[in-house]
Design a protein around this motif. Structure first.
Motif, mmCIF file in Angstrom:
data_model
loop_
_atom_site.group_PDB
_atom_site.id
_atom_site.type_symbol
_atom_site.label_atom_id
_atom_site.label_comp_id
_atom_site.label_asym_id
_atom_site.label_seq_id
_atom_site.Cartn_x
_atom_site.Cartn_y
_atom_site.Cartn_z
ATOM 1 N N SER A 17 0.828 -1.136 0.143
ATOM 2 C CA SER A 17 0.144 0.346 0.291
ATOM 3 C C SER A 17 0.828 1.090 -0.282
ATOM 4 C CB SER A 17 -0.909 0.290 1.261
ATOM 5 O OG SER A 17 -0.104 0.521 2.494
ATOM 6 N N SER A 18 1.651 1.542 0.706
ATOM 7 C CA SER A 18 2.488 2.467 0.870
ATOM 8 C C SER A 18 3.598 2.720 1.497
ATOM 9 C CB SER A 18 1.948 3.742 1.395
ATOM 10 O OG SER A 18 1.330 3.313 2.262
ATOM 11 N N PRO A 19 4.689 3.364 1.505
ATOM 12 C CA PRO A 19 6.211 2.873 2.885
ATOM 13 C C PRO A 19 6.081 3.460 3.787
ATOM 14 C CG PRO A 19 6.672 4.309 0.485
ATOM 15 C CD PRO A 19 5.222 3.849 0.400
ATOM 16 N N SER A 20 6.620 3.703 5.054
ATOM 17 C CA SER A 20 6.794 4.553 5.733
ATOM 18 C C SER A 20 8.338 4.132 6.084
ATOM 19 C CB SER A 20 6.164 4.140 7.391
ATOM 20 O OG SER A 20 6.458 2.644 7.503
ATOM 21 N N TYR A 21 8.321 5.849 6.932
ATOM 22 C CA TYR A 21 9.446 5.640 7.140
ATOM 23 C C TYR A 21 9.699 6.356 8.475
ATOM 24 C CZ TYR A 21 11.170 5.331 2.326
ATOM 25 O OH TYR A 21 10.932 4.961 1.601
ATOM 26 N N ARG A 22 10.138 6.365 9.638
ATOM 27 C CA ARG A 22 10.175 6.855 11.070
ATOM 28 C C ARG A 22 11.193 7.273 11.305
ATOM 29 N NH1 ARG A 22 6.607 1.630 13.904
ATOM 30 N NH2 ARG A 22 5.223 2.101 12.750
ATOM 31 N N VAL A 23 11.876 8.210 12.840
ATOM 32 C CA VAL A 23 13.187 8.833 12.841
ATOM 33 C C VAL A 23 12.931 8.696 14.688
ATOM 34 C CG1 VAL A 23 14.439 10.471 13.307
ATOM 35 C CG2 VAL A 23 12.991 10.836 11.601
ATOM 36 N N ARG A 24 13.799 7.365 15.012
ATOM 37 C CA ARG A 24 13.876 7.048 16.567
ATOM 38 C C ARG A 24 14.589 7.544 16.705
ATOM 39 N NH1 ARG A 24 11.070 2.096 16.408
ATOM 40 N NH2 ARG A 24 10.702 1.895 14.358
ATOM 41 N N CYS A 25 14.051 7.365 18.051
ATOM 42 C CA CYS A 25 14.876 7.822 19.955
ATOM 43 C C CYS A 25 15.000 6.598 20.373
ATOM 44 C CB CYS A 25 14.599 9.466 19.865
ATOM 45 S SG CYS A 25 15.923 10.195 21.316
ATOM 46 N N SER A 26 16.205 6.392 21.221
ATOM 47 C CA SER A 26 16.048 5.445 21.819
ATOM 48 C C SER A 26 16.223 5.911 23.640
ATOM 49 C CB SER A 26 15.957 4.599 22.101
ATOM 50 O OG SER A 26 18.143 4.658 21.767
ATOM 51 N N ASP A 27 17.391 6.867 23.441
ATOM 52 C CA ASP A 27 17.369 8.461 24.558
ATOM 53 C C ASP A 27 17.248 9.292 25.135
ATOM 54 O OD1 ASP A 27 18.278 8.033 26.756
ATOM 55 O OD2 ASP A 27 20.165 7.910 26.724
ATOM 56 N N THR A 28 16.055 9.582 25.199
ATOM 57 C CA THR A 28 16.409 11.397 25.144
ATOM 58 C C THR A 28 17.024 11.838 26.909
ATOM 59 O OG1 THR A 28 14.073 11.525 26.279
ATOM 60 C CG2 THR A 28 14.223 12.085 23.852
ATOM 61 N N SER A 29 17.078 13.661 26.582
ATOM 62 C CA SER A 29 17.677 14.112 28.700
ATOM 63 C C SER A 29 16.567 13.715 28.923
ATOM 64 C CB SER A 29 18.757 14.916 27.876
ATOM 65 O OG SER A 29 16.599 16.352 27.751
ATOM 66 N N SER A 30 15.463 14.360 29.153
ATOM 67 C CA SER A 30 14.266 13.649 29.918
ATOM 68 C C SER A 30 14.004 12.424 29.915
ATOM 69 C CB SER A 30 13.133 14.382 28.880
ATOM 70 O OG SER A 30 12.666 13.883 28.648
ATOM 71 N N GLY A 31 14.730 11.462 29.194
ATOM 72 C CA GLY A 31 14.030 10.064 29.107
ATOM 73 C C GLY A 31 12.453 9.480 28.673
ATOM 74 N N TRP A 32 11.803 10.220 29.193
ATOM 75 C CA TRP A 32 10.274 9.522 28.883
ATOM 76 C C TRP A 32 9.866 11.218 27.206
ATOM 77 C CZ3 TRP A 32 7.385 14.311 29.481
ATOM 78 C CH2 TRP A 32 7.675 15.381 30.410
ATOM 79 N N ALA A 33 10.398 11.759 26.822
ATOM 80 C CA ALA A 33 9.983 12.727 26.009
ATOM 81 C C ALA A 33 11.026 13.514 25.070
ATOM 82 C CB ALA A 33 9.966 14.261 26.044
ATOM 83 N N TRP A 34 10.091 13.839 23.459
ATOM 84 C CA TRP A 34 10.950 14.414 22.707
ATOM 85 C C TRP A 34 10.118 15.612 21.530
ATOM 86 C CZ3 TRP A 34 12.975 10.340 18.107
ATOM 87 C CH2 TRP A 34 14.020 11.234 17.367
ATOM 88 N N ASP A 35 10.496 16.347 21.682
ATOM 89 C CA ASP A 35 10.140 17.317 21.491
ATOM 90 C C ASP A 35 10.823 18.056 19.751
ATOM 91 O OD1 ASP A 35 9.471 19.380 24.066
ATOM 92 O OD2 ASP A 35 8.323 17.793 23.093
ATOM 93 N N ILE A 36 10.352 18.025 18.861
ATOM 94 C CA ILE A 36 10.662 18.221 17.228
ATOM 95 C C ILE A 36 9.430 19.518 16.988
ATOM 96 C CG2 ILE A 36 10.627 17.102 15.176
ATOM 97 C CD1 ILE A 36 11.484 14.839 16.241
ATOM 98 N N CYS A 37 10.258 20.776 16.169
ATOM 99 C CA CYS A 37 9.969 21.375 16.027
ATOM 100 C C CYS A 37 9.962 21.259 14.395
ATOM 101 C CB CYS A 37 10.854 23.094 16.288
ATOM 102 S SG CYS A 37 10.569 23.399 17.402
ATOM 103 N N ASP A 38 10.384 20.852 13.819
ATOM 104 C CA ASP A 38 9.981 20.865 12.103
ATOM 105 C C ASP A 38 10.919 19.255 11.774
ATOM 106 O OD1 ASP A 38 9.690 21.367 9.541
ATOM 107 O OD2 ASP A 38 11.267 22.878 9.394
#
Length: 106
Positions: A14-35
């Motif tokens: 049906s359609s390909p999917s692409y992801r940007v994945r993060c396993s570790d952040t400075s907060s340990g529980w959140a990742w904010d992306i603006c653009d």
């Protein structure tokens, strides 16, 4: 900043999917992306720009989870929206945080 990320892709008939994945952040529980922007060298009706490398827009944004209304993946993937994605962990995928989209075939 403070995030360790990787990218991944999957494809179906049906359609390909692409992801940007993060396993570790400075907060340990959140990742904010603006653009977040995706680009392709293939021609498609879902693209903007001239020849060569062109920006491609997802048919459907996908995400691991968000902070709630107003913080969904659409905000980070929309041109000039001024919104951000408030990414949260995926309880079904080892706790990774990810954002991406499903794209046109071809």
């Amino acid at each position: 900043a403070g995030a360790k990320s990787s990218s991944s892709s999957s494809s179906s008939s049906s359609s390909p999917s692409y992801r940007v994945r993060c396993s570790d952040t400075s907060s340990g529980w959140a990742w904010d992306i603006c653009d977040l922007r995706f680009f392709s060298t293939k021609s498609s009706s879902n693209m903007s720009g001239g020849g060569g490398v062109q920006r491609v827009y997802p048919l459907k944004p996908i995400e691991s989870g968000s902070a709630g209304p107003g913080y969904s993946a659409e905000g980070a993937l929309s041109t000039g929206s001024g919104q951000l994605w408030g990414g949260r962990k995926d309880p079904n995928n080892g706790g990774d945080i990810w954002i991406g989209g499903k794209f046109p075939v071809g």
